[in-house]
Design an enzyme around this catalytic site. Structure first.
Site, PDB file in Angstrom:
ATOM      1  N   THR A  49     -16.634 -52.976 -13.494  1.00  0.00           N
ATOM      2  CA  THR A  49     -17.492 -51.816 -13.728  1.00  0.00           C
ATOM      3  C   THR A  49     -16.719 -50.582 -13.262  1.00  0.00           C
ATOM      4  OG1 THR A  49     -18.565 -51.990 -11.573  1.00  0.00           O
ATOM      5  CG2 THR A  49     -19.640 -53.112 -13.389  1.00  0.00           C
ATOM      6  N   GLY A  50     -17.191 -49.424 -13.683  1.00  0.00           N
ATOM      7  CA  GLY A  50     -16.505 -48.190 -13.314  1.00  0.00           C
ATOM      8  C   GLY A  50     -15.830 -47.568 -14.520  1.00  0.00           C
TER       9      GLY A  50
ATOM     10  N   ARG B 135     -17.567 -43.489 -28.511  1.00  0.00           N
ATOM     11  CA  ARG B 135     -16.666 -43.915 -27.423  1.00  0.00           C
ATOM     12  C   ARG B 135     -17.048 -45.331 -26.983  1.00  0.00           C
ATOM     13  NH1 ARG B 135     -17.554 -45.869 -21.944  1.00  0.00           N
ATOM     14  NH2 ARG B 135     -15.723 -45.367 -20.701  1.00  0.00           N
TER      15      ARG B 135
HETATM   16  N1  ASP Z   1     -17.303 -49.487 -17.401  1.00  0.00           N
HETATM   17  C1  ASP Z   1     -18.317 -48.765 -18.122  1.00  0.00           C
HETATM   18  C2  ASP Z   1     -17.677 -47.979 -19.202  1.00  0.00           C
HETATM   19  O1  ASP Z   1     -16.633 -47.408 -18.979  1.00  0.00           O
HETATM   20  C3  ASP Z   1     -19.121 -47.829 -17.294  1.00  0.00           C
HETATM   21  C4  ASP Z   1     -19.452 -48.237 -15.924  1.00  0.00           C
HETATM   22  O2  ASP Z   1     -19.231 -49.380 -15.531  1.00  0.00           O
HETATM   23  O3  ASP Z   1     -19.930 -47.384 -15.187  1.00  0.00           O
HETATM   24  O4  ASP Z   1     -18.257 -47.878 -20.262  1.00  0.00           O
END
Ligand code: ASP
Length: 348
Positions: A253-254, A230
């Site tokens: 982020t997220g 993934r």
């Molecule tokens: N954006 C990152 C991802 O989906 C994860 C994150 O920022 O927490 O891989």
């Protein structure tokens, strides 16, 4: 319906109106204004990246190229085993393997580099930088990315710390009460409480130097317990990170899937190009995410997204801002006047 530039602008304006109505201005007004009014060199980062922003600012102010400066900054976070969302100590995928993603972009040349699903190499941002500098390509993935890194002199390391391994085993054991793994509550002897954190962390850093030149980087171990292979938004140029040296830089982020499906960071930069302040640009794209989220498991009882996304935006002139879908988002800023972690403006 045909989407024209005019209809996109109208949509952006409508999004901004609604975003303003939803935003929690009272909490965040001050930091929003401070960021919008700032001019000159600056480095911004995700909330876990204050050290990164500080180093990036110092290097870029001292004449280092802004991209080299931000990559040096996030290297500090990648090397920190306590940050379970990036580099060494990043939480693994469902097979217990740490797979890292990163992307970089250089303002003056408008070139990008990225790696995805990279295993066994601690500093994916540096590898992404070498993809940019030493190849004609933009993105290398999986085994090819690892071979490239080894050929460039990177050492193979075990990225799974004991803490991350224990968290993965605890998560695995809790998946199905009928399988052969005893979860922590079922074990006769435990090593103490084991948390099963769900990682939503990543480090982003953008910097602008005294000449108005930009550099940007995003690095992550991605969502914890993801299906092997993934890839999230972080290594996708235009999703987890994007810059245009004539306009500004953005990062995310997220929940990466939500960011990819609106070309998140690209859209934030385009919104700034259309005249929005950095925080407003972030809010407009978050609004777009909220409006386009339909799957029931991604919505709470009132129909709002139940996941977090945070955008970070830095304009060429030094104005900066950040906004999150839900309360709790933070960003780091380092300028000549400030060095701190602040609350992002929240859409809901
Ligand atoms: N954006 C990152 C991802 O989906 C994860 C994150 O920022 O927490 O891989």
């Amino acid at each position: 319906m045909k989407t024209t530039r005019r209809s996109l602008l109208a949509l952006s304006a409508a999004a901004l109106t609604v975003a303003r109505a939803h935003a929690r201005w009272p909490d965040a007004q001050d930091s929003r204004d401070a960021g919008a009014a700032h001019r000159g060199p600056a480095a911004i980062a995700s909330g876990n990246g204050l050290a990164a922003a500080k180093l990036a600012f110092a290097r870029a102010s001292g004449g280092t190229d802004p991209l080299d400066a931000v990559v040096a900054g996030v290297t500090l976070v990648e090397d920190d085993p306590k940050d379970t969302s990036v580099g060494l100590g990043g939480l693994p995928n469902e097979a217990g393997v740490v797979q890292l993603d990163a992307s970089v972009m250089h303002g003056p040349t408008h070139r990008a580099g990225a790696v995805a699903a990279l295993e066994g190499i601690q500093n994916p941002a540096q590898v992404a930088l070498l993809v940019l500098k030493r190849t004609r390509h933009v993105m290398l993935v999986g085994d090819g990315a690892k071979r490239f890194a080894l050929a460039q002199g990177f050492r193979e390391v075990n990225l799974l710390t004991d803490e991350s391994r224990r968290a993965w085993m605890a998560w695995k054991a809790k998946q199905n009460p009928l399988d052969n793994w005893l979860d922590p509550e079922q074990q006769l002897e435990t090593q103490g409480a084991i948390e099963v954190p769900y990682s939503t962390g990543t480090v982003h850093c953008s910097a602008v130097d005294t000449k108005g030149d930009l550099g940007a980087v995003t690095s992550t171990s991605g969502l914890s317990w993801k299906i092997p292979g993934r890839v999230g938004d972080s290594p996708i140029v235009g999703a987890g990170m994007y810059l245009d040296n004539a306009v500004g830089s953005a990062g995310a982020t997220g929940l990466g899937e939500a960011v990819i499906q609106v070309c998140g960071s690209f859209s934030v930069v385009r919104a700034m190009e259309d005249g929005m302040e950095p925080t407003e640009a972030c809010l407009a794209v978050l609004k777009r995410i909220a409006e386009r989220t339909r799957r029931p498991y991604l919505l709470d009882a009132s129909g709002k997204p139940n996941f977090q996304v945070v955008f970070y935006a830095l304009r060429k002139d030094g104005a900066y801002g950040s906004a999150s879908l839900l309360p709790g988002g933070t960003y780091a800023v380092h300028t000549a006047a400030a060095s701190e972690v602040r609350a992002s403006v929240s859409l809901f």
